[in-house]
Design a protein around this motif. Structure first.
Motif, PDB file in Angstrom:
ATOM      1  N   ALA A  13      -0.025  45.257   6.798  1.00 58.90           N
ATOM      2  CA  ALA A  13      -0.568  45.876   8.009  1.00 58.90           C
ATOM      3  C   ALA A  13      -1.958  45.303   8.239  1.00 58.90           C
ATOM      4  O   ALA A  13      -2.852  45.472   7.393  1.00 58.90           O
ATOM      5  N   THR A  14      -2.159  44.623   9.353  1.00 57.98           N
ATOM      6  CA  THR A  14      -3.452  43.975   9.586  1.00 57.98           C
ATOM      7  C   THR A  14      -3.623  43.642  11.060  1.00 57.98           C
ATOM      8  O   THR A  14      -2.716  43.804  11.869  1.00 57.98           O
ATOM      9  N   SER A  15      -4.800  43.162  11.411  1.00 56.64           N
ATOM     10  CA  SER A  15      -5.141  42.806  12.792  1.00 56.64           C
ATOM     11  C   SER A  15      -4.931  41.320  13.031  1.00 56.64           C
ATOM     12  O   SER A  15      -4.745  40.536  12.086  1.00 56.64           O
ATOM     13  N   ASP A  16      -4.994  40.908  14.295  1.00 55.75           N
ATOM     14  CA  ASP A  16      -4.862  39.489  14.605  1.00 55.75           C
ATOM     15  C   ASP A  16      -6.028  38.687  14.043  1.00 55.75           C
ATOM     16  O   ASP A  16      -5.883  37.505  13.730  1.00 55.75           O
ATOM     17  N   TYR A  17      -7.182  39.326  13.885  1.00 54.65           N
ATOM     18  CA  TYR A  17      -8.331  38.652  13.258  1.00 54.65           C
ATOM     19  C   TYR A  17      -8.004  38.244  11.828  1.00 54.65           C
ATOM     20  O   TYR A  17      -8.194  37.095  11.428  1.00 54.65           O
ATOM     21  N   CYS A  18      -7.504  39.190  11.021  1.00 54.09           N
ATOM     22  CA  CYS A  18      -7.169  38.870   9.636  1.00 54.09           C
ATOM     23  C   CYS A  18      -5.991  37.910   9.558  1.00 54.09           C
ATOM     24  O   CYS A  18      -5.925  37.076   8.646  1.00 54.09           O
ATOM     25  N   GLU A  19      -5.056  38.017  10.499  1.00 51.78           N
ATOM     26  CA  GLU A  19      -3.964  37.046  10.545  1.00 51.78           C
ATOM     27  C   GLU A  19      -4.520  35.634  10.689  1.00 51.78           C
ATOM     28  O   GLU A  19      -4.115  34.711   9.971  1.00 51.78           O
ATOM     29  N   LEU A  20      -5.439  35.446  11.628  1.00 54.56           N
ATOM     30  CA  LEU A  20      -6.005  34.126  11.870  1.00 54.56           C
ATOM     31  C   LEU A  20      -6.752  33.608  10.647  1.00 54.56           C
ATOM     32  O   LEU A  20      -6.628  32.444  10.269  1.00 54.56           O
ATOM     33  N   VAL A  21      -7.518  34.478  10.014  1.00 53.80           N
ATOM     34  CA  VAL A  21      -8.368  34.054   8.902  1.00 53.80           C
ATOM     35  C   VAL A  21      -7.570  33.781   7.636  1.00 53.80           C
ATOM     36  O   VAL A  21      -7.850  32.819   6.911  1.00 53.80           O
ATOM     37  N   LEU A  22      -6.574  34.604   7.351  1.00 53.84           N
ATOM     38  CA  LEU A  22      -5.899  34.550   6.054  1.00 53.84           C
ATOM     39  C   LEU A  22      -4.479  33.997   6.074  1.00 53.84           C
ATOM     40  O   LEU A  22      -4.059  33.344   5.117  1.00 53.84           O
ATOM     41  N   VAL A 108     -17.142  42.247  26.495  1.00 51.26           N
ATOM     42  CA  VAL A 108     -15.741  42.398  26.125  1.00 51.26           C
ATOM     43  C   VAL A 108     -15.712  43.131  24.791  1.00 51.26           C
ATOM     44  O   VAL A 108     -16.355  42.708  23.826  1.00 51.26           O
ATOM     45  N   VAL A 109     -14.969  44.223  24.722  1.00 55.39           N
ATOM     46  CA  VAL A 109     -14.911  45.038  23.514  1.00 55.39           C
ATOM     47  C   VAL A 109     -13.467  45.123  23.044  1.00 55.39           C
ATOM     48  O   VAL A 109     -12.556  45.369  23.833  1.00 55.39           O
ATOM     49  N   VAL A 110     -13.270  44.917  21.748  1.00 59.79           N
ATOM     50  CA  VAL A 110     -11.954  45.092  21.141  1.00 59.79           C
ATOM     51  C   VAL A 110     -11.858  46.511  20.617  1.00 59.79           C
ATOM     52  O   VAL A 110     -12.679  46.945  19.802  1.00 59.79           O
ATOM     53  N   SER A 111     -10.877  47.242  21.101  1.00 61.20           N
ATOM     54  CA  SER A 111     -10.763  48.656  20.743  1.00 61.20           C
ATOM     55  C   SER A 111      -9.311  49.094  20.820  1.00 61.20           C
ATOM     56  O   SER A 111      -8.607  48.760  21.764  1.00 61.20           O
ATOM     57  N   GLN A 112      -8.885  49.859  19.812  1.00 62.06           N
ATOM     58  CA  GLN A 112      -7.536  50.422  19.808  1.00 62.06           C
ATOM     59  C   GLN A 112      -7.507  51.829  20.379  1.00 62.06           C
ATOM     60  O   GLN A 112      -6.439  52.368  20.635  1.00 62.06           O
ATOM     61  N   ARG A 113      -8.695  52.420  20.573  1.00 59.76           N
ATOM     62  CA  ARG A 113      -8.781  53.782  21.091  1.00 59.76           C
ATOM     63  C   ARG A 113      -9.752  53.822  22.258  1.00 59.76           C
ATOM     64  O   ARG A 113     -10.897  53.365  22.130  1.00 59.76           O
ATOM     65  N   PRO A 114      -9.348  54.359  23.401  1.00 58.39           N
ATOM     66  CA  PRO A 114     -10.240  54.427  24.563  1.00 58.39           C
ATOM     67  C   PRO A 114     -11.513  55.194  24.233  1.00 58.39           C
ATOM     68  O   PRO A 114     -11.477  56.261  23.612  1.00 58.39           O
ATOM     69  N   GLY A 115     -12.636  54.623  24.634  1.00 50.73           N
ATOM     70  CA  GLY A 115     -13.906  55.312  24.462  1.00 50.73           C
ATOM     71  C   GLY A 115     -14.492  55.267  23.076  1.00 50.73           C
ATOM     72  O   GLY A 115     -15.561  55.848  22.829  1.00 50.73           O
ATOM     73  N   SER A 116     -13.845  54.576  22.139  1.00 54.21           N
ATOM     74  CA  SER A 116     -14.368  54.526  20.775  1.00 54.21           C
ATOM     75  C   SER A 116     -15.627  53.659  20.719  1.00 54.21           C
ATOM     76  O   SER A 116     -15.828  52.774  21.547  1.00 54.21           O
ATOM     77  N   THR A 117     -16.474  53.910  19.735  1.00 59.42           N
ATOM     78  CA  THR A 117     -17.699  53.139  19.554  1.00 59.42           C
ATOM     79  C   THR A 117     -17.576  52.281  18.300  1.00 59.42           C
ATOM     80  O   THR A 117     -16.740  52.516  17.437  1.00 59.42           O
ATOM     81  N   SER A 118     -18.440  51.284  18.222  1.00 58.77           N
ATOM     82  CA  SER A 118     -18.429  50.358  17.086  1.00 58.77           C
ATOM     83  C   SER A 118     -19.819  50.272  16.489  1.00 58.77           C
ATOM     84  O   SER A 118     -20.761  50.922  16.938  1.00 58.77           O
ATOM     85  N   HIS A 139      -6.827  43.137  21.272  1.00 53.21           N
ATOM     86  CA  HIS A 139      -6.746  42.091  20.255  1.00 53.21           C
ATOM     87  C   HIS A 139      -7.961  41.172  20.333  1.00 53.21           C
ATOM     88  O   HIS A 139      -8.526  40.948  21.406  1.00 53.21           O
ATOM     89  N   PHE A 140      -8.325  40.620  19.181  1.00 52.45           N
ATOM     90  CA  PHE A 140      -9.505  39.764  19.097  1.00 52.45           C
ATOM     91  C   PHE A 140      -9.296  38.395  19.735  1.00 52.45           C
ATOM     92  O   PHE A 140     -10.212  37.840  20.351  1.00 52.45           O
ATOM     93  N   LEU A 141      -8.115  37.829  19.591  1.00 53.70           N
ATOM     94  CA  LEU A 141      -7.938  36.425  19.933  1.00 53.70           C
ATOM     95  C   LEU A 141      -7.942  36.143  21.426  1.00 53.70           C
ATOM     96  O   LEU A 141      -8.069  34.997  21.832  1.00 53.70           O
ATOM     97  N   ILE A 142      -7.837  37.182  22.261  1.00 51.65           N
ATOM     98  CA  ILE A 142      -7.941  36.990  23.701  1.00 51.65           C
ATOM     99  C   ILE A 142      -9.399  36.915  24.154  1.00 51.65           C
ATOM    100  O   ILE A 142      -9.699  36.406  25.240  1.00 51.65           O
ATOM    101  N   VAL A 143     -10.300  37.384  23.332  1.00 53.31           N
ATOM    102  CA  VAL A 143     -11.706  37.516  23.746  1.00 53.31           C
ATOM    103  C   VAL A 143     -12.326  36.170  24.127  1.00 53.31           C
ATOM    104  O   VAL A 143     -12.965  36.060  25.188  1.00 53.31           O
ATOM    105  N   ALA A 164     -13.854  29.468  17.867  1.00 52.73           N
ATOM    106  CA  ALA A 164     -13.644  29.724  19.294  1.00 52.73           C
ATOM    107  C   ALA A 164     -14.694  29.022  20.133  1.00 52.73           C
ATOM    108  O   ALA A 164     -14.396  28.519  21.228  1.00 52.73           O
ATOM    109  N   ALA A 165     -15.925  28.969  19.658  1.00 52.14           N
ATOM    110  CA  ALA A 165     -16.986  28.288  20.400  1.00 52.14           C
ATOM    111  C   ALA A 165     -16.680  26.805  20.563  1.00 52.14           C
ATOM    112  O   ALA A 165     -16.930  26.214  21.614  1.00 52.14           O
ATOM    113  N   ARG A 166     -16.099  26.208  19.520  1.00 53.65           N
ATOM    114  CA  ARG A 166     -15.740  24.784  19.608  1.00 53.65           C
ATOM    115  C   ARG A 166     -14.541  24.582  20.525  1.00 53.65           C
ATOM    116  O   ARG A 166     -14.535  23.672  21.366  1.00 53.65           O
TER     117      ARG A 166
END
Length: 212
Positions: A13-22, A108-118, A139-143, A164-166
């Motif tokens: 169980a993981t996010s697209d960020y961890c998928e990309l990294v690992l 642009v904010v990545v959030s799974q819950r509306p109105g959540s803070t980071s 998801h992170f990868l669309i950012v 992503a910058a490159r």
């Protein structure tokens, strides 16, 4: 458990960020050491440990979390830091990214819950500031694609922001205020702790994470 002959499925169980990294390095390692071992990903972007582990629907969770529930174990994998992305020739960001310009443009904010803070929102609130939310995505990868085509800005984990910058020809800045570092960890349920195959799989994940 013999990884070279084992036929087994592990669910992460993981996010697209961890998928990309690992995941690319993990799969390459498994193909070499354990050709009969399969990996399945269950999407999980919340910064908490999912009930999937307790229900036996996932073997491990990899990502951010604040606490570990009872009857679970954890292992820290690596630390991460934020970097800020903006498109080149952004009209509100010139030679450097100032705090004033950062809070003045939409984010642009990545959030799974509306109105959540980071952590970004909490760091700004400690200074009596807040940011404009231009869009919330799941998801992170669309950012980076959004940042490249708009005047939005984003604060992303460095391991996503730098490539992503490159790829998207974006400008990369350190945050204008300290945001600290976060820990990516791995969590599993007690009942699997002594399982030989599970122990081996966790060791492979930890070894791959040390190299990212």
């Amino acid at each position: 458990f013999d990884p070279k002959t084992a036929e087994r499925r592990f669910v992460i169980a993981t996010s697209d960020y961890c998928e990309l990294v690992l995941l690319p390095s993990l799969l390459a390692r498994l193909a070499d050491e354990a050709p009969g071992v399969r990996v399945e990903i269950v999407p999980w972007g919340l910064h908490e440990v999912p009930d999937l582990l307790a229900r036996g629907e996932a073997d491990v969770m990899i990502g951010y979390y604040s606490k570990v529930p009872a009857a679970h174990r954890e292992q820290h994998l690596f630390t991460e830091e934020f970097m800020c992305l903006v498109r080149k020739r952004h009209p509100g960001v010139r030679g450097k990214l100032t705090l004033k310009s950062w809070v003045a443009v939409p984010h642009v904010v990545v959030s799974q819950r509306p109105g959540s803070t980071s952590g970004v929102d909490r760091a700004l609130a400690a200074r009596g500031l807040s940011r404009k939310i231009g869009v919330r995505v799941s998801h992170f990868l669309i950012v980076p694609e959004i940042v490249a085509r708009t005047d939005f800005v984003a604060a992303l984990s460095r391991r996503i922001a730098e490539p992503a910058a490159r790829t998207h020809d974006l400008r990369l800045f350190p945050p204008p205020i300290p945001l600290g570092r976060s820990t990516v960890g791995m969590v599993w349920h007690d009942r699997l702790d002594a399982d030989p195959g599970h122990r081996w799989f966790r060791g492979v994940i930890a070894n791959v994470a040390r190299r990212v």
